[in-house]
Scaffold this motif. Sequence first.
Motif, PDB file in Angstrom:
ATOM      1  N   LEU A 111       0.827  -1.203   0.000  1.00 15.16           N
ATOM      2  CA  LEU A 111       0.000   0.000   0.000  1.00 15.16           C
ATOM      3  C   LEU A 111       0.865   1.258   0.000  1.00 15.16           C
ATOM      4  N   VAL A 112       1.916   1.262   0.797  1.00 11.35           N
ATOM      5  CA  VAL A 112       2.823   2.416   0.827  1.00 11.35           C
ATOM      6  C   VAL A 112       3.462   2.620  -0.546  1.00 11.35           C
ATOM      7  N   ARG A 113       3.879   1.512  -1.168  1.00  8.58           N
ATOM      8  CA  ARG A 113       4.491   1.618  -2.500  1.00  8.58           C
ATOM      9  C   ARG A 113       3.482   2.117  -3.528  1.00  8.58           C
ATOM     10  N   PHE A 114       2.238   1.644  -3.467  1.00  5.01           N
ATOM     11  CA  PHE A 114       1.206   2.108  -4.393  1.00  5.01           C
ATOM     12  C   PHE A 114       1.005   3.614  -4.261  1.00  5.01           C
ATOM     13  N   ILE A 115       0.902   4.087  -3.025  1.00  8.40           N
ATOM     14  CA  ILE A 115       0.652   5.514  -2.798  1.00  8.40           C
ATOM     15  C   ILE A 115       1.842   6.345  -3.251  1.00  8.40           C
ATOM     16  N   LEU A 116       3.055   5.921  -2.882  1.00  7.55           N
ATOM     17  CA  LEU A 116       4.253   6.667  -3.253  1.00  7.55           C
ATOM     18  C   LEU A 116       4.412   6.718  -4.772  1.00  7.55           C
ATOM     19  N   THR A 117       4.227   5.574  -5.426  1.00 14.18           N
ATOM     20  CA  THR A 117       4.346   5.528  -6.886  1.00 14.18           C
ATOM     21  C   THR A 117       3.304   6.424  -7.540  1.00 14.18           C
ATOM     22  N   SER A 118       2.073   6.385  -7.042  1.00 15.09           N
ATOM     23  CA  SER A 118       0.994   7.192  -7.610  1.00 15.09           C
ATOM     24  C   SER A 118       1.301   8.682  -7.493  1.00 15.09           C
ATOM     25  N   LEU A 119       1.782   9.112  -6.316  1.00 14.34           N
ATOM     26  CA  LEU A 119       2.105  10.526  -6.122  1.00 14.34           C
ATOM     27  C   LEU A 119       3.268  10.965  -7.004  1.00 14.34           C
ATOM     28  N   LEU A 120       4.273  10.091  -7.153  1.00 14.20           N
ATOM     29  CA  LEU A 120       5.414  10.422  -7.995  1.00 14.20           C
ATOM     30  C   LEU A 120       5.002  10.581  -9.452  1.00 14.20           C
ATOM     31  N   PHE A 121       4.194   9.645  -9.956  1.00 16.17           N
ATOM     32  CA  PHE A 121       3.759   9.736 -11.349  1.00 16.17           C
ATOM     33  C   PHE A 121       2.847  10.943 -11.550  1.00 16.17           C
ATOM     34  N   GLY A 149       8.299  13.426 -21.825  1.00 15.94           N
ATOM     35  CA  GLY A 149       7.003  12.762 -21.857  1.00 15.94           C
ATOM     36  C   GLY A 149       7.116  11.307 -22.261  1.00 15.94           C
ATOM     37  N   VAL A 150       7.941  11.042 -23.275  1.00 14.67           N
ATOM     38  CA  VAL A 150       8.155   9.661 -23.712  1.00 14.67           C
ATOM     39  C   VAL A 150       8.806   8.846 -22.595  1.00 14.67           C
ATOM     40  N   GLY A 151       9.775   9.465 -21.918  1.00 15.79           N
ATOM     41  CA  GLY A 151      10.429   8.783 -20.803  1.00 15.79           C
ATOM     42  C   GLY A 151       9.457   8.436 -19.699  1.00 15.79           C
ATOM     43  N   GLY A 152       8.526   9.355 -19.405  1.00 17.34           N
ATOM     44  CA  GLY A 152       7.526   9.086 -18.379  1.00 17.34           C
ATOM     45  C   GLY A 152       6.615   7.934 -18.753  1.00 17.34           C
ATOM     46  N   VAL A 153       6.214   7.886 -20.020  1.00 15.80           N
ATOM     47  CA  VAL A 153       5.363   6.786 -20.486  1.00 15.80           C
ATOM     48  C   VAL A 153       6.101   5.456 -20.409  1.00 15.80           C
ATOM     49  N   LEU A 158       7.155   0.189 -17.685  1.00 20.04           N
ATOM     50  CA  LEU A 158       8.090  -0.644 -16.922  1.00 20.04           C
ATOM     51  C   LEU A 158       7.563  -0.885 -15.524  1.00 20.04           C
ATOM     52  N   GLY A 159       7.034   0.160 -14.888  1.00 24.58           N
ATOM     53  CA  GLY A 159       6.521   0.011 -13.535  1.00 24.58           C
ATOM     54  C   GLY A 159       5.324  -0.915 -13.459  1.00 24.58           C
ATOM     55  N   PHE A 160       4.393  -0.801 -14.425  1.00 26.79           N
ATOM     56  CA  PHE A 160       3.190  -1.628 -14.389  1.00 26.79           C
ATOM     57  C   PHE A 160       3.485  -3.096 -14.688  1.00 26.79           C
ATOM     58  N   THR A 161       4.458  -3.361 -15.533  1.00 20.57           N
ATOM     59  CA  THR A 161       4.715  -4.742 -15.946  1.00 20.57           C
ATOM     60  C   THR A 161       5.690  -5.475 -15.039  1.00 20.57           C
ATOM     61  N   THR A 162       6.507  -4.732 -14.300  1.00 20.30           N
ATOM     62  CA  THR A 162       7.508  -5.402 -13.465  1.00 20.30           C
ATOM     63  C   THR A 162       7.337  -5.109 -11.983  1.00 20.30           C
ATOM     64  N   ALA A 202      12.548  -0.731  -7.436  1.00 21.46           N
ATOM     65  CA  ALA A 202      13.500   0.270  -6.945  1.00 21.46           C
ATOM     66  C   ALA A 202      13.947   1.197  -8.059  1.00 21.46           C
ATOM     67  N   VAL A 203      14.188   0.649  -9.247  1.00 27.73           N
ATOM     68  CA  VAL A 203      14.627   1.454 -10.393  1.00 27.73           C
ATOM     69  C   VAL A 203      13.544   2.449 -10.791  1.00 27.73           C
ATOM     70  N   VAL A 204      12.294   1.989 -10.854  1.00 29.71           N
ATOM     71  CA  VAL A 204      11.195   2.867 -11.242  1.00 29.71           C
ATOM     72  C   VAL A 204      11.023   4.002 -10.240  1.00 29.71           C
ATOM     73  N   LEU A 205      11.037   3.674  -8.959  1.00 35.05           N
ATOM     74  CA  LEU A 205      10.881   4.709  -7.936  1.00 35.05           C
ATOM     75  C   LEU A 205      12.027   5.718  -7.978  1.00 35.05           C
ATOM     76  N   LEU A 206      13.257   5.229  -8.153  1.00 34.67           N
ATOM     77  CA  LEU A 206      14.403   6.129  -8.220  1.00 34.67           C
ATOM     78  C   LEU A 206      14.335   7.005  -9.469  1.00 34.67           C
ATOM     79  N   THR A 207      13.984   6.404 -10.607  1.00 35.42           N
ATOM     80  CA  THR A 207      13.903   7.151 -11.859  1.00 35.42           C
ATOM     81  C   THR A 207      12.862   8.257 -11.779  1.00 35.42           C
ATOM     82  N   MET A 208      11.675   7.920 -11.260  1.00 35.79           N
ATOM     83  CA  MET A 208      10.618   8.915 -11.178  1.00 35.79           C
ATOM     84  C   MET A 208      10.958  10.002 -10.159  1.00 35.79           C
ATOM     85  N   THR A 209      11.623   9.636  -9.072  1.00 34.72           N
ATOM     86  CA  THR A 209      12.034  10.639  -8.089  1.00 34.72           C
ATOM     87  C   THR A 209      13.014  11.625  -8.708  1.00 34.72           C
ATOM     88  N   LEU A 210      14.008  11.101  -9.432  1.00 34.78           N
ATOM     89  CA  LEU A 210      14.977  11.977 -10.095  1.00 34.78           C
ATOM     90  C   LEU A 210      14.295  12.853 -11.138  1.00 34.78           C
TER      91      LEU A 210
END
Length: 231
Positions: A111-121, A149-153, A158-162, A202-210
Motif C-alpha cells: 500500500l505504501v508503495r502504491f501511494i508513493l508511486t501514484s504521487l510520484l507519477f 514525456g516519452v520517458g515518463g510513459v 516498466l513500472g506496471f509490468t515489473t 526500486a529502479v522505477v521509484l528512483l527514476t521517477m524521483t529523479l
Amino acid sequence: MLRWGLSAIGRTVGGIAAAIRARPKVFGGVALGVFVLNLFLPVAVLSLARKPVDSFTFNPWLSRLPEYLASSPDPVAKKVGFLANMALAWFISENPIEGVEWGFVIDVPSLVRFILTSLLFGAYFALWFFRRDQARQCGWGMSATRYGGVGGVLTSVLGFTTGACSVIGCGVPVLPVVGLALTGLSSATLTFFSQLSRVATAVVLLTMTLGVVWLGWLVGGSRGDSSATPA
C-alpha cells in the motif's frame, strides 16, 4: 554551500508545488489511475492467466488492531515490525482440491508503495505538462520536453509490468506482473522473476524521483522568467 543547498531545495519544492497547483486534474487523474492499475492489474492478469478471482476480503483482524496497540504487552519495536508487514486485504481464487488457486495480498509495504508511486507519477506528469506549456508560450525548444514525456510513459509501462506483487499459491511470495502468468515455470526461474520485481520497483521509484526533482528544479527556476499559467 548550505545556503545554496537550501536554495536548491526551495526552488525544486516551489516548482513542484506550482505545477501541481496549475495542473491539479492532471496530478489527481494520473495518481488515481496509477493507484487503480497497481491495485487491480495483478488481479486481472491472474484471473485471465489462471482462474478468475472469487472473493475480496479485508483482514478480519484489523478490527482488533486498536486493542492490540493499546493493551498488548509486546514491546514497541515488535508492534512496529508487525504493523510494517501486516496484511490489510486480499483477493482470492479458490481451488476445490488445494484450497487456494492464487491470492493477491495487499499488505502495508504494498500500500505504501502504491501511494508513493501514484504521487510520484502524478507529480511527474503535472510538471511535464506545466513545463511543456511554458516552452510553447516562451518559444523554447520542445525536444527535451517531448523526450521527458516519452520517458515518463516508458517508465510507467516498466513500472506496471515489473512491479512487485505479494502473491500466494504461485511458488514464491513476490512476483512481477509479467511473471504472474508464468507460474508453471521452474522454481529457479520464478525466483529470478521475484528478484527482478524488487530491482525493477526500486529502479522505477528512483527514476521517477529523479525526474520529479529535475523537472521541479527547471520549473522552479523558470517561474520568474515566464508568466505562463496553464489552464
